[in-house]
Write a protein that holds these residues in place. Sequence first.
Motif, mmCIF file in Angstrom:
data_model
loop_
_atom_site.group_PDB
_atom_site.id
_atom_site.type_symbol
_atom_site.label_atom_id
_atom_site.label_comp_id
_atom_site.label_asym_id
_atom_site.label_seq_id
_atom_site.Cartn_x
_atom_site.Cartn_y
_atom_site.Cartn_z
ATOM 1 N N LEU A 104 0.838 -1.204 0.000
ATOM 2 C CA LEU A 104 0.000 0.000 0.000
ATOM 3 C C LEU A 104 0.870 1.250 0.000
ATOM 4 N N PHE A 105 1.887 1.275 0.864
ATOM 5 C CA PHE A 105 2.750 2.457 0.928
ATOM 6 C C PHE A 105 3.619 2.592 -0.318
ATOM 7 N N THR A 106 3.959 1.460 -0.933
ATOM 8 C CA THR A 106 4.722 1.528 -2.172
ATOM 9 C C THR A 106 3.885 2.122 -3.294
ATOM 10 N N VAL A 107 2.620 1.724 -3.375
ATOM 11 C CA VAL A 107 1.726 2.282 -4.391
ATOM 12 C C VAL A 107 1.568 3.792 -4.193
ATOM 13 N N ILE A 108 1.429 4.224 -2.942
ATOM 14 C CA ILE A 108 1.319 5.660 -2.659
ATOM 15 C C ILE A 108 2.606 6.378 -3.047
ATOM 16 N N GLY A 109 3.753 5.778 -2.706
ATOM 17 C CA GLY A 109 5.032 6.376 -3.079
ATOM 18 C C GLY A 109 5.213 6.454 -4.583
ATOM 19 N N ALA A 110 4.753 5.416 -5.298
ATOM 20 C CA ALA A 110 4.863 5.425 -6.763
ATOM 21 C C ALA A 110 4.001 6.529 -7.363
ATOM 22 N N TYR A 111 2.865 6.800 -6.731
ATOM 23 C CA TYR A 111 2.004 7.893 -7.202
ATOM 24 C C TYR A 111 2.681 9.247 -6.988
ATOM 25 N N LEU A 112 3.274 9.436 -5.808
ATOM 26 C CA LEU A 112 3.877 10.720 -5.476
ATOM 27 C C LEU A 112 5.166 10.982 -6.256
ATOM 28 N N ILE A 113 5.958 9.931 -6.480
ATOM 29 C CA ILE A 113 7.276 10.125 -7.093
ATOM 30 C C ILE A 113 7.259 9.888 -8.598
ATOM 31 N N PHE A 114 6.517 8.852 -9.042
ATOM 32 C CA PHE A 114 6.548 8.486 -10.458
ATOM 33 C C PHE A 114 5.250 8.820 -11.200
ATOM 34 N N ASN A 115 4.306 9.452 -10.502
ATOM 35 C CA ASN A 115 3.016 9.829 -11.105
ATOM 36 C C ASN A 115 2.248 8.620 -11.638
ATOM 37 N N GLU A 116 2.395 7.474 -10.993
ATOM 38 C CA GLU A 116 1.665 6.282 -11.398
ATOM 39 C C GLU A 116 0.278 6.284 -10.758
ATOM 40 N N THR A 117 -0.703 5.815 -11.510
ATOM 41 C CA THR A 117 -2.064 5.727 -10.981
ATOM 42 C C THR A 117 -2.614 4.316 -11.201
#
Length: 300
Positions: A112-125
Amino acid sequence: MTDWLISIEGTSTGHSVALILALLAAFLHAVFGALQKGRHDPWLTRGAIDGSYCLMAAPFALFVVPWPEPHMWVIFGAAWVIHCVYKFLQAAAYTKGAYTVVYPVVRGTGPLFTVIGAYLIFNETFSGLQWMGVAVLMAGIFGLALYNMIYLESERDTLNIAMALAVVTGLFVALYTTLDAYGIRATTNPFTFLAWFFMIDGFLFPIIAYRRWHRMADAPAVWPLMQRGIFGGFVAFLSFGSIMMATRLDKVGEAAILRETSTVFAALIGWLVLKETVGPRRVALMALIAAGAVIVEFGG
């Protein structure tokens, strides 16, 4: 090989290769965890593994791959600190709790935290269906952990501290997954990051393990421990190398979610190898984990 891998980044071929790498990493990460929780002290096993992959990576880092660009040293330093804290927490958790209790909580907290980090850093959705898959996967993982907490009796006195350590360890899994993905994307040659990462990362724990071994009243024989360490070193190369490469080729969040199917492999290893009990309820929960990963993969 390097040119081909770079050429398929962000393509459908890259997505397929990343899928295979993430699932390979899942299986091998479960093997890696079982090695550390096996018959030797977890701190000694981790030291033997780290020392092995440090020595194996050094010739490639120093003489084969291109040297890191100047900006990479800060990334390597941060990665070293985060991985060291993670390994301290992981070894402490394995010292206090059973493998099939600790491992699901560690792996369930991270995605869960990795997905959030990927959104914040890599703009992944993620799509709505993929978020449903994340929820299903995490329900299976934490359900497995809850089942173990309720029915495990042999380590009841240390279970609370083991669970607390496992949750914090999971947070550091998310940190290192996100940072490693950033690092392997920040250098031109991905094998430069991999070789230097393993050489630098493997430096500290052999020293800690030696000091611990030296203080033991009944210290284990060195050669069997080193055999486990050498085997674990190769597993680490393939496991961590696979997931790092997967995060370069495709989405960080999807790779992290798929890697958490390692919980299924871990339960099977705990049952078949470590002789820990696995009943029908656990089988159902493992099926839930696998279903969640499938939904994430095909819901994008």
